[in-house]
Write an enzyme that holds these catalytic residues in place. Structure first.
Site, PDB file in Angstrom:
ATOM      1  N   GLU A  70       0.718  -1.178  -0.064  1.00 26.91           N
ATOM      2  CA  GLU A  70      -0.008   0.028  -0.053  1.00 26.91           C
ATOM      3  C   GLU A  70       0.772   1.300   0.072  1.00 26.91           C
ATOM      4  O   GLU A  70       0.909   2.082   1.084  1.00 26.91           O
ATOM      5  CB  GLU A  70      -0.834   0.068   1.127  1.00 26.91           C
ATOM      6  CG  GLU A  70      -1.852  -1.220   1.216  1.00 26.91           C
ATOM      7  CD  GLU A  70      -3.150  -0.929   2.065  1.00 26.91           C
ATOM      8  OE1 GLU A  70      -3.005   0.073   2.873  1.00 26.91           O
ATOM      9  OE2 GLU A  70      -3.992  -1.797   2.369  1.00 26.91           O
ATOM     10  N   GLU A  79      -5.299  -8.607   1.044  1.00 26.23           N
ATOM     11  CA  GLU A  79      -6.003  -8.180   2.176  1.00 26.23           C
ATOM     12  C   GLU A  79      -7.390  -8.102   1.952  1.00 26.23           C
ATOM     13  O   GLU A  79      -7.721  -7.504   1.125  1.00 26.23           O
ATOM     14  CB  GLU A  79      -5.485  -7.117   2.819  1.00 26.23           C
ATOM     15  CG  GLU A  79      -3.943  -7.022   3.529  1.00 26.23           C
ATOM     16  CD  GLU A  79      -3.551  -5.685   4.232  1.00 26.23           C
ATOM     17  OE1 GLU A  79      -4.532  -4.885   4.459  1.00 26.23           O
ATOM     18  OE2 GLU A  79      -2.322  -5.694   4.282  1.00 26.23           O
TER      19      GLU A  79
HETATM   20  C1  PNW Z   1      -4.204  -1.499   5.606  1.00 23.62           C
HETATM   21  N1  PNW Z   1      -7.156   4.136   5.525  1.00 23.62           N
HETATM   22  O1  PNW Z   1      -4.247  -0.386   6.190  1.00 23.62           O
HETATM   23  C2  PNW Z   1      -2.796  -2.093   5.815  1.00 23.62           C
HETATM   24  O2  PNW Z   1      -2.377  -2.828   4.944  1.00 23.62           O
HETATM   25  C3  PNW Z   1      -2.913  -3.021   7.167  1.00 23.62           C
HETATM   26  O3  PNW Z   1      -1.610  -3.275   7.908  1.00 23.62           O
HETATM   27  C4  PNW Z   1      -3.871  -2.555   8.276  1.00 23.62           C
HETATM   28  O4  PNW Z   1      -4.097  -3.441   9.278  1.00 23.62           O
HETATM   29  C5  PNW Z   1      -5.476  -2.980   7.422  1.00 23.62           C
HETATM   30  O5  PNW Z   1      -5.307  -2.069   6.116  1.00 23.62           O
HETATM   31  C6  PNW Z   1      -6.662  -2.401   8.200  1.00 23.62           C
HETATM   32  O6  PNW Z   1      -6.547  -0.819   8.251  1.00 23.62           O
HETATM   33  C7  PNW Z   1      -5.034   0.773   5.962  1.00 23.62           C
HETATM   34  O7  PNW Z   1      -7.292   5.222   6.059  1.00 23.62           O
HETATM   35  C8  PNW Z   1      -5.077   1.813   6.791  1.00 23.62           C
HETATM   36  O8  PNW Z   1      -7.608   4.320   4.142  1.00 23.62           O
HETATM   37  C9  PNW Z   1      -5.538   2.726   6.602  1.00 23.62           C
HETATM   38  C10 PNW Z   1      -6.332   3.057   5.345  1.00 23.62           C
HETATM   39  C11 PNW Z   1      -6.467   2.128   4.643  1.00 23.62           C
HETATM   40  C12 PNW Z   1      -5.460   0.755   4.719  1.00 23.62           C
END
Ligand code: PNW
Length: 464
Positions: free
Chosen positions: A171, A366
């Site tokens: 990401e 994921e």
């Molecule tokens: C992803 N947003 O994170 C990550 O790859 C993981 O480590 C994380 O635990 C999971 O999704 C759940 O959040 C994100 O704010 C964190 O848009 C924040 C965002 C998107 C993905």
């Protein structure tokens, strides 16, 4: 569970079933075996940045408990396990000296996985940048991309004989825009120019690392994005469609086009040029970034709705220059993160990527949800239970959505649930639980949630 769509579906033969985690979110042991500090150590220790002042210092103590955690994976029947390697364990100062004890840990983990017949899928960067590199500019510095490729080669040299699937970044949208734009993630900078520069250096780091991995003989090389399913509030509004185009450009095409078409989109570059002089883009970079990949990881949780509204604040530092675009409050069923539950958007997203960027196999690296799970009182057996019908419904709906994409011709190779364990959910600390396995942090006891029992059956049947 009775309310679920009873229609049985079967996935293609060889479909990869697994689960995912990330180093800083589960390992703990942040001061052990020579690990250097990362930007998430610094950030989480800065008051006000992470909920309740939580840090990854203990997390799930996976660094010590990996043998029993791998046994748990085997019990669930996982065929693959996606984990990340902590760069600061391998190179505590971000470059130069390699810490053998860091490599030893992943060596043991890989052997443990393979011993149980579980395929390791490595993520080389899941956000824990060595602090020493951040001190020299982090992802705003071109040097970081070069050091990342060195690090990738070091890890491959040690594990390449036993690990087939290598992904570079997790990401980069989050790493760049949340890290350097909105500042809600480490290193917490709030500067649109820095965010756009970081996007480029992350992509460049990916390209240099992909080249190094390929040269070293890696069989499958890829990257994981979190492409947004951007949708207009009013599909009939041309202005809303224009808002979709801009947000799609800043979130999706800015990554997908250079990776898979070898060029940044002109409209996106024009937008970025409002914030930087583009001096960070050098001749040949686009060619480096477009190094062929064998797998595109897609992380999906929730859709992104946008509308054209004069005067609206826009998406802030996460979407620089989107004033006049409204990102409306989510409605309908939400997860504990406040994220909308909309499986159809996953089908649409996968179909769109397959249509616009054909030829690269996809994997859902994921997908999952946080809910307010409670450990039910111990029964006579002492095991306890965690009823999570809401998570089962979420996973069921999204697996059906993934299957619908396959039925529409999308080359989807696998599905990895986020996450194996409850863990350190970044700025949310430990209060948000994504695991299919419950972690009782004070005792570090693991308890299979109902969704874990359910997922084991899904894997066994290769379907729903
Ligand atoms: C992803 N947003 O994170 C990550 O790859 C993981 O480590 C994380 O635990 C999971 O999704 C759940 O959040 C994100 O704010 C964190 O848009 C924040 C965002 C998107 C993905």
């Amino acid at each position: 569970m009775n309310s679920l769509d009873p229609k049985p579906i079967t996935f293609p033969e060889g479909f990869v079933w697994g689960a995912a985690t990330a180093a800083y979110q589960i390992e703990g042991a942040t001061g052990e075996d020579g690990r250097g500090p990362s930007i998430w150590d610094t950030f989480s220790r800065t008051p006000g940045k992470v909920y309740a002042g939580d840090t990854g210092d203990m997390a799930c103590d996976h660094y010590h408990r990996y043998p029993s955690d791998v046994a748990l994976m085997a019990e669930l029947g996982l065929r693959a396990y996606r984990f990340s390697v902590a760069w600061p364990r391998i190179q505590p100062a971000g470059s130069g000296a390699v810490e053998p004890r860091g490599l030893d840990f992943y060596d043991r983990l890989v052997d443990e996985l393979r011993g149980q017949g579980i395929d390791p899928i490595i993520t080389l960067y899941h956000w824990d940048l060595p602090q020493a590199l951040e001190d020299r500019g982090g992802w705003t510095a071109r040097e970081t991309a070069e050091r990342f490729a060195d690090y990738a080669a070091v890890v491959h040299r040690r594990l390449g004989d036993r690990v087939g699937t290598w992904t570079t970044l997790n990401e980069p949208w989050c790493a760049a825009y949340l890290g350097y734009g909105s500042g809600v993630h480490a290193p917490g900078r709030q500067d649109p120019a820095a965010a756009f520069t970081a996007v480029h250096h992350l992509l460049l780091g990916h390209g240099l690392a992909a080249r190094a991995l390929r040269a070293a003989g890696a069989s499958t090389v890829g990257i994981t994005l979190n492409p947004a399913a951007v949708r207009p509030v009013d599909p009939d509004s041309a202005a809303d469609q224009a808002a979709v185009r801009l947000v799609d450009g800043l979130h999706n095409r800015i990554f997908l086009d250079p990776l898979l078409r070898g060029r940044y989109p002109a409209d996106v570059l024009e937008h970025v040029a409002r914030f930087t002089d583009l001096a960070h883009l050098r001749d040949g970079d686009e060619q480096t970034i477009a190094a062929p990949i064998d797998l595109l990881g897609v992380n999906y949780y929730s859709p992104t709705y946008v509308a054209d509204r004069p005067g609206a604040a826009g998406g802030g530092g996460a979407y620089p220059g989107t004033e006049g675009i409204e990102f409306p409050e989510p409605t309908g069923p939400l997860t504990e993160m406040g994220w909308m539950i909309e499986p159809d958007s996953l089908t649409a997203l996968l179909a769109r990527i397959a249509r616009d960027y054909p030829g690269v196999p996809l994997m859902i690296t994921e997908n999952g949800a946080a809910f307010a799970d409670k450990l039910a009182p111990d029964t006579v057996t002492g095991d306890g239970a965690v009823p999570d019908a809401d998570r089962i419904a979420y996973l069921d709906g999204h697996l059906r959505a993934a299957h619908a994409a396959i039925a529409r011709g999308v080359d989807l190779r696998g599905y990895l649930v986020w996450s194996l364990l409850d863990n350190f959910e970044w700025a949310e600390g430990y209060r948000k639980r994504f695991g299919i396995v419950y972690v009782d942090y004070p005792s570090q006891r693991r308890v299979l949630k109902d969704s874990a029992h359910w997922y084991r059956e899904v894997i066994r049947r290769n379907g729903l």
